[in-house]
Design an enzyme around this catalytic site. Sequence first.
Site, PDB file in Angstrom:
ATOM      1  N   MET A   1      44.264  42.330  48.155  1.00 26.63           N
ATOM      2  CA  MET A   1      42.977  42.091  47.455  1.00 26.63           C
ATOM      3  C   MET A   1      42.790  40.466  48.506  1.00 26.63           C
ATOM      4  O   MET A   1      43.722  39.853  48.851  1.00 26.63           O
ATOM      5  CB  MET A   1      43.100  41.520  45.965  1.00 26.63           C
ATOM      6  CG  MET A   1      43.849  42.639  45.200  1.00 26.63           C
ATOM      7  SD  MET A   1      42.681  43.892  45.084  1.00 26.63           S
ATOM      8  CE  MET A   1      43.799  45.182  45.531  1.00 26.63           C
ATOM      9  N   CYS A   2      41.699  40.424  48.692  1.00 24.18           N
ATOM     10  CA  CYS A   2      40.995  39.376  49.604  1.00 24.18           C
ATOM     11  C   CYS A   2      39.690  39.015  49.062  1.00 24.18           C
ATOM     12  O   CYS A   2      38.901  39.896  48.187  1.00 24.18           O
ATOM     13  CB  CYS A   2      40.884  39.611  51.097  1.00 24.18           C
ATOM     14  SG  CYS A   2      42.577  40.268  51.847  1.00 24.18           S
ATOM     15  N   ASP A   3      39.149  37.737  49.510  1.00 13.95           N
ATOM     16  CA  ASP A   3      37.901  37.383  49.386  1.00 13.95           C
ATOM     17  C   ASP A   3      37.406  36.593  50.543  1.00 13.95           C
ATOM     18  O   ASP A   3      37.985  35.759  50.866  1.00 13.95           O
ATOM     19  CB  ASP A   3      37.811  36.426  47.984  1.00 13.95           C
ATOM     20  CG  ASP A   3      38.113  37.280  46.833  1.00 13.95           C
ATOM     21  OD1 ASP A   3      37.419  37.932  46.138  1.00 13.95           O
ATOM     22  OD2 ASP A   3      39.284  37.081  46.285  1.00 13.95           O
ATOM     23  N   GLU A  87      38.129  43.141  54.367  1.00 10.37           N
ATOM     24  CA  GLU A  87      38.635  43.275  52.910  1.00 10.37           C
ATOM     25  C   GLU A  87      39.296  44.739  52.760  1.00 10.37           C
ATOM     26  O   GLU A  87      38.666  45.726  53.506  1.00 10.37           O
ATOM     27  CB  GLU A  87      37.603  43.286  51.892  1.00 10.37           C
ATOM     28  CG  GLU A  87      36.823  41.979  51.939  1.00 10.37           C
ATOM     29  CD  GLU A  87      37.599  40.788  51.299  1.00 10.37           C
ATOM     30  OE1 GLU A  87      38.416  41.012  50.300  1.00 10.37           O
ATOM     31  OE2 GLU A  87      37.336  39.586  51.547  1.00 10.37           O
TER      32      GLU A  87
END
Length: 415
Positions: A1-3, A87
């Site tokens: 998961m990334c942002d 992402e």
Amino acid sequence: MCDTLVCLPSFSKSGNLIFGKNSDREPMEAQAITHVPRKQPESKELTCTFITIPQVRETFEVILSRPFQMWGAEMGANEFGVVIGNEAVFTNVKFDKSDLGLTGMDLLRLGLERSKTALEAVQVIIQLLEEFGQNACGGYQNKNFYYHNSFLIADPNHAFILDTAGKSWAYRSVEKFGTISNALSIESNYEAASFVIEPRTIQGIFAGQQPNFRKHFSDFVFTTAGRANQRKTCTLTFLEKAQNPSISAFFQGLRQHNREDFSPQKATTGSICMHATGFTNPSDTTGSMVAEIRKGEASTIWLTGSSHPCMSIYIPFFLGAFPTEVVSLLNPSAQEDESFWWKAKKVHALIEKNYTKNQPIWRKTLDQLQENWLEEEIRLIQSEASLDELKSFTSKCLKTYREILNQVIQTEKLG
């Protein structure tokens, strides 16, 4: 998961483009800070993470934050002010694991090494995607972690979101603020798109119709479990509330948790700064970057070189002024070593013994130091400091931070 998030120059406090990303990976996958100078490669071939592709005649200088064992990168910037973050996105296009391709991180690095503008990087990634595909494992110890990719790509003037699913793609411009998380976000509002017929998973029977890219390709189960839309709403709301966000605001935005009574044991996939808790929440934020991309002046690439922004400080780096004497300390291995990443990991473990009590004490120490570095960085940029002066500044910051980490490790005292 990334942002990943971006603010265009007309809307930031400084009038420069600001870009940020948290890289969320497996907890023990150390992340390296890597500098690669401009090159004219002698070889006609380039070995990426899993496959070999044709090399180009010239590659541009880059600073990258990457999983230590990967050729590609989670985020980075090049000498022309192109900056990219990617992402993992989950789609209904099947993976053919017998036909290996490029990882999303490979595509990111290739986009930086081969492009002078954000739009050029979009086109480079699309061309490579169509030719080589992205059938590649993105995991570390988890060898079954396959995913497609979304990219946020910017330069001093513009930013673009590029969504992909297999060899299909769509991109659009960012108008003010842009954020992406672990979900496709482009619907019918793209500037260009390509829908390629490829085998689908069982979820393909629920696919929406073209021309809506998100509905046509999204995998509902993994996208929902990852709470991507919740985090995307969080980062977009942060940018809108900040109105004219600063570098400091981006630092704070990437340290966010999704509850006021946060502790690592209560963490979920809803936090921007991630702390792994197990099967349903397997990722830590293992590295973070905030970049201020300037026109006609040195850009500053702020990198933690460590996990968990809520317990880390951002260190300034500059293209053309990378301190080569500390390369070994910025490149961790699989096992605990003398690198910044593993030393910070030791300090974080000490803090997490009583996070509620210890984290504010540690945060106070880091915040004062961060403020000092920000003031010095502004002074250097305004005085048109030489590359040697910028390099010395980075070296000084690294030396100070290393001394603080060593002291805490030796004394087990945070204040």
